[in-house]
Design an enzyme around this catalytic site. Structure first.
Site, mmCIF file in Angstrom:
data_model
loop_
_atom_site.group_PDB
_atom_site.id
_atom_site.type_symbol
_atom_site.label_atom_id
_atom_site.label_comp_id
_atom_site.label_asym_id
_atom_site.label_seq_id
_atom_site.Cartn_x
_atom_site.Cartn_y
_atom_site.Cartn_z
ATOM 1 N N ARG A 1 0.854 -1.204 0.000
ATOM 2 C CA ARG A 1 0.000 0.000 0.000
ATOM 3 C C ARG A 1 0.882 1.243 0.000
ATOM 4 O O ARG A 1 0.577 2.247 -0.626
ATOM 5 C CB ARG A 1 -0.960 0.013 1.188
ATOM 6 C CG ARG A 1 -1.795 1.287 1.226
ATOM 7 C CD ARG A 1 -3.001 1.306 2.166
ATOM 8 N NE ARG A 1 -2.930 0.445 3.308
ATOM 9 C CZ ARG A 1 -2.144 0.664 4.388
ATOM 10 N NH1 ARG A 1 -1.373 1.740 4.459
ATOM 11 N NH2 ARG A 1 -2.144 -0.189 5.378
ATOM 12 N N LYS B 1 -7.610 7.083 -19.470
ATOM 13 C CA LYS B 1 -7.887 7.570 -20.814
ATOM 14 C C LYS B 1 -6.657 7.401 -21.716
ATOM 15 O O LYS B 1 -6.379 6.303 -22.153
ATOM 16 C CB LYS B 1 -8.379 9.022 -20.742
ATOM 17 C CG LYS B 1 -9.448 9.261 -19.653
ATOM 18 C CD LYS B 1 -10.765 8.560 -19.899
ATOM 19 C CE LYS B 1 -11.717 8.568 -18.712
ATOM 20 N NZ LYS B 1 -12.008 9.851 -18.086
ATOM 21 N N ASP C 1 -6.600 19.640 -14.429
ATOM 22 C CA ASP C 1 -6.989 18.321 -14.931
ATOM 23 C C ASP C 1 -6.601 18.312 -16.407
ATOM 24 O O ASP C 1 -7.256 18.931 -17.242
ATOM 25 C CB ASP C 1 -8.498 18.116 -14.745
ATOM 26 C CG ASP C 1 -8.969 16.743 -15.229
ATOM 27 O OD1 ASP C 1 -8.265 16.119 -16.050
ATOM 28 O OD2 ASP C 1 -10.062 16.310 -14.812
ATOM 29 N N TYR D 1 -15.377 18.103 -15.301
ATOM 30 C CA TYR D 1 -15.795 16.698 -15.230
ATOM 31 C C TYR D 1 -16.831 16.558 -14.108
ATOM 32 O O TYR D 1 -16.601 17.039 -12.998
ATOM 33 C CB TYR D 1 -14.569 15.815 -14.963
ATOM 34 C CG TYR D 1 -14.913 14.354 -14.937
ATOM 35 C CD1 TYR D 1 -15.260 13.687 -16.110
ATOM 36 C CD2 TYR D 1 -14.930 13.641 -13.748
ATOM 37 C CE1 TYR D 1 -15.605 12.354 -16.089
ATOM 38 C CE2 TYR D 1 -15.269 12.297 -13.720
ATOM 39 C CZ TYR D 1 -15.607 11.659 -14.900
ATOM 40 O OH TYR D 1 -15.950 10.332 -14.875
#
Ligand SMILES: *Cc1c(COP(=O)(O)O)cnc(C)c1O
Length: 373
Positions: free
Chosen positions: A47, A196, A171, A99
């Site tokens: 982690r 993406k 972004d 978004y």
């Protein structure tokens, strides 16, 4: 090194133990401790840090020319980590065209934590300046934005942030590190849905933050990443890193095809408007031409008529697949209003195209046939 070279080599070398050229996937969650209690490999527990994620983060940082990068389990997990660094009473400036998940985090999650925000049209810098308060700690920008590809002046936003003693996060999912260098333009952090263009094959959900400086704020983000635990699995990290090897090349091709698709659409009688930042008709063209070197693979088109005419095109095309998302090798078409719901300001007749790697002539033929009435 230049982007094509970075894409192929960053975070990659033959595996020292086997000579494997393709990166091995290290599934181990835990790592060997030496008799004296130290960790010779630098890895303790996955982690906190894991080999495939480390390699991916090295590539992400190099690709944007940043000081460091942090990989997350999704784009919104990356955004969530940025917002979690803020305190109750802090104020965020958020773009009107953003978004929808980013807006949802601010309005439905962080509002309960006492984070305040103002939604403004960030393409209007006076509106941004007017929205700054003494509590403003974060300016968010998304450019080109979803779905009408609104362009925001990144360098000007960075200057407003600096004067307000706030941070600017961009972004850059649609712009990509190849299309615009947001850290060089003054942003503090570049945020990505690497689902993406980085992954590029519509098969991995992931996100990233790339920072200009490894400062105290970044240390807090790293703490949230490892303690909050929204990290990519070794296989997800491997898939994104593998996708990045061809990302520069894919994106260049997608931009060239998107340009041709956009130009074709502007000439068609059944089309009311085309939104693509390289077109001189685009309201943000002058700024886009200044801050972008490639204009992206996303095109929005408004078909003459309403939602019936728009949906008719989505039903007729054969190469464009009806689906949400973007950046993959396959071209997608989406009626945005029906995804965003009746309250959405998106025009009824707007379709969002993600241009893939098919031959541009085939894509144009497909749209021409779909548009014929
Ligand atoms: C997809 C997307 C996101 C969200 O990323 P996920 O990986 O789906 O969490 C954020 N911003 C933009 C511009 C996007 O296209």
């Amino acid at each position: 090194m230049r982007p094509d070279t970075i894409a192929v080599h960053a975070g990659r070398r033959p595996d020292p133990s086997t000579g494997a050229i393709a990166e091995p996937i290290h599934l181990s969650t835990t790592f060997l401790r030496e008799p004296d209690g130290s960790f010779a490999s630098g890895y303790i527990y996955s982690r906190e840090k894991s080999p495939n994620r480390t390699n991916l983060e090295a590539a992400l940082a190099l690709m944007d020319g940043g000081a460091d990068a942090a990989a997350f389990s999704s784009g919104l997990a990356a955004t969530n980590a940025v917002l979690q660094t803020l305190r109750s009473g802090d104020h965020v400036i958020c773009p009107k065209e953003v978004y929808y998940g980013t807006k949802k985090l601010l309005t439905q999650v962080f509002d309960r934590w006492g984070l305040t925000h103002t939604i403004v049209d960030t393409s209007n810098l006076d509106a941004v300046r007017a929205a700054v308060t003494p509590q403003t700690r974060l300016l968010w920008a998304e450019t080109p934005s979803n779905p009408t590809l609104t362009v925001t002046d990144i360098a000007a936003m960075a200057e407003i942030a600096r004067q307000a003693n706030a941070r600017l996060v961009v972004d850059n999912t649609w712009g990509t590190p190849m299309g615009q260098r947001v850290l060089d333009l003054g942003a503090d952090i570049a945020m990505y849905s690497t689902t993406k263009y980085h992954g590029g094959h519509s098969d991995v959900l992931s996100g990233a933050l790339v920072t200009r400086q490894a400062d105290e704020w970044w240390a807090q983000i790293r703490l949230i990443q490892s303690t909050g635990g929204a990290v990519p699995s070794p296989f997800d990290a491997w898939l994104v890193h593998r996708g990045m090897a061809s990302m520069v090349c894919r994106f260049r091709q997608q931009c060239a095809s998107a340009q041709r698709v956009a130009e074709f659409l502007t000439t068609h009688d059944a089309v009311e408007a085309v939104h693509y930042p390289s077109l001189s008709s685009h309201p943000g063209h002058a700024i886009a031409a200044r801050q972008m070197t490639l204009f992206g693979g996303m095109v929005a088109v408004q078909v003459r008529g309403g939602s019936a005419e728009a949906l008719q095109l989505t039903g007729r095309v054969k190469l464009f697949t009806r689906a949400t998302s973007l950046g993959g090798v396959e071209s997608l078409i989406e009626h945005r209003k029906s995804v965003e719901g009746p309250e959405s300001p998106t025009p009824d007749n707007l379709l969002r195209l993600s241009v893939g790697l098919e031959d541009a002539d085939d894509l144009i033929d497909d749209l021409r046939e779909g548009l014929s009435r």
